[in-house]
Scaffold this motif. Structure first.
Motif: not given
Length: 201
Positions: A10, A41, A45, A127, A130-133, A190, A194, A197-198
């Protein structure tokens, strides 16, 4: 609980970012989502990202079939010819790489919701981009949980769409109110990603 191996992954940087088109097989109208997922991921995930984007609630088991292998939650009581590999120990970079063009994701092994996943693009990680889903696009609502697979969903739509149907009121109560099979809200998708993710951090 995350293993040291999982925790280390991760924190690692992705080699790629994957743009994945997820279609619910057999749905009418077709339920689909376009998602972007960084390659560091894990498949576990990815399962939660697909569920969040589609609208599932993580109430059932899942399975991936990728390049001849099965990934999910290994179960010693489930005897099969092919072992199920732990999906929290494999990343997209490792399993999908740059050669896999598509794979299958099944959610709820009872109702059998099969998602056909097509790799639309393998990108260099950025970064700021596209560095997060995230969910990029989509159409139509996913069926309610425990509706009984595609056959049950078809009967459900018939019942809620016809006020004279004998199950109309019962189905509305069961699903909590009006249901629009053509609805899709990218902001809600989305937000669900999020929220997951949190919880994951």
């Amino acid at each position: 609980m995350a293993t040291r191996k999982t925790a280390a992954r991760r924190k690692s940087k992705p080699k790629h970012a994957y743009r994945l088109l997820v279609k619910l097989e057999g749905s009418e109208p077709t339920v689909w989502r376009l998602i972007s997922v960084p390659g560091h991921m894990t498949l576990a995930d990815l399962d939660r990202i697909i569920q969040a984007a589609m609208g599932w609630t993580n109430s059932h088991m899942h399975l991936f079939a990728i390049d001849g292998n099965l990934y999910g939650l290994p179960d010693d009581e489930w005897i099969d010819d092919k072992p199920v590999l732990p999906d929290d120990e494999f990343t997209l970079d490792e399993v999908v790489g740059t050669t896999v063009k598509g794979f299958l994701h099944e959610y709820d092994l009872g109702d059998g919701w099969h998602h056909d996943v097509t790799v639309q693009a393998v990108e260099l990680p950025d970064e700021g981009r596209n560095s997060w889903p995230m969910c990029l696009a989509g159409a139509n609502a996913c069926p309610p949980e425990d509706v009984g697979g595609l056959g049950g969903y078809e009967e459900f739509l018939q019942a809620i769409g016809d006020p004279s149907h004998e199950q109309h009121d019962a189905m509305l109560r069961w699903c909590g109110g009006p249901f629009d099979p053509k609805s899709f809200d990218i902001n809600s998708a989305n937000r669900a990603i999020r929220d997951w993710l949190s919880e994951r951090l």
